[in-house]
Design a protein around this motif. Structure first.
Motif, PDB file in Angstrom:
ATOM      1  N   LYS A  38     -12.497  -1.516   3.850  1.00  0.00           N
ATOM      2  CA  LYS A  38     -11.620  -2.629   4.173  1.00  0.00           C
ATOM      3  C   LYS A  38     -10.938  -3.104   2.900  1.00  0.00           C
ATOM      4  O   LYS A  38     -11.480  -3.006   1.817  1.00  0.00           O
ATOM      5  N   ARG A  39      -9.709  -3.610   3.060  1.00  0.00           N
ATOM      6  CA  ARG A  39      -8.962  -4.160   1.929  1.00  0.00           C
ATOM      7  C   ARG A  39      -8.473  -5.553   2.293  1.00  0.00           C
ATOM      8  O   ARG A  39      -8.367  -5.889   3.465  1.00  0.00           O
ATOM      9  N   ARG A  40      -8.159  -6.341   1.293  1.00  0.00           N
ATOM     10  CA  ARG A  40      -7.562  -7.654   1.510  1.00  0.00           C
ATOM     11  C   ARG A  40      -6.093  -7.575   1.110  1.00  0.00           C
ATOM     12  O   ARG A  40      -5.726  -6.809   0.227  1.00  0.00           O
ATOM     13  N   ILE A  83      -4.107 -14.774   3.852  1.00  0.00           N
ATOM     14  CA  ILE A  83      -4.829 -13.576   3.438  1.00  0.00           C
ATOM     15  C   ILE A  83      -5.452 -12.931   4.677  1.00  0.00           C
ATOM     16  O   ILE A  83      -6.037 -13.610   5.517  1.00  0.00           O
ATOM     17  N   GLN A 135      -7.632  -9.295   6.210  1.00  0.00           N
ATOM     18  CA  GLN A 135      -8.438  -8.121   5.909  1.00  0.00           C
ATOM     19  C   GLN A 135      -7.810  -6.963   6.681  1.00  0.00           C
ATOM     20  O   GLN A 135      -7.489  -7.094   7.863  1.00  0.00           O
ATOM     21  N   LEU A 168      -8.558 -13.898   7.182  1.00  0.00           N
ATOM     22  CA  LEU A 168      -9.802 -14.234   6.499  1.00  0.00           C
ATOM     23  C   LEU A 168     -10.023 -15.739   6.550  1.00  0.00           C
ATOM     24  O   LEU A 168      -9.110 -16.518   6.292  1.00  0.00           O
ATOM     25  N   THR A 177      -1.002  -5.734  -1.327  1.00  0.00           N
ATOM     26  CA  THR A 177      -2.340  -5.207  -1.096  1.00  0.00           C
ATOM     27  C   THR A 177      -3.136  -5.201  -2.390  1.00  0.00           C
ATOM     28  O   THR A 177      -2.609  -5.456  -3.462  1.00  0.00           O
TER      29      THR A 177
END
Length: 62
Positions: A9-11, A24, A26, A36, A54
């Motif tokens: 997973k990335r924010r 923000i 996820q 988030l 990203t």
């Protein structure tokens, strides 16, 4: 902090195309987005989110 395992997973910063709210999210491996810290991104009934930036955890200093 690096995530380990199958949870890739990335924010990212994202903006609602309808109202312009920025927050923000996820990004899950399947490409789906989840806000988030909140259940809704904004007050829009069906927000259309566009990722702005990203890798918020990545240090991009020269």
């Amino acid at each position: 902090m690096t995530l380990v395992g199958n949870d890739d997973k990335r924010r990212a910063a994202a903006e609602c195309d309808d109202c312009g709210e920025i927050g923000i999210v996820q990004i899950w491996p399947d490409g789906s987005l989840q806000p988030l810290g909140q259940s809704n991104f904004c007050d829009c009934e069906s927000p259309s989110l566009a990722v702005l930036e990203t890798d918020l955890d990545h240090d991009e200093r020269p």
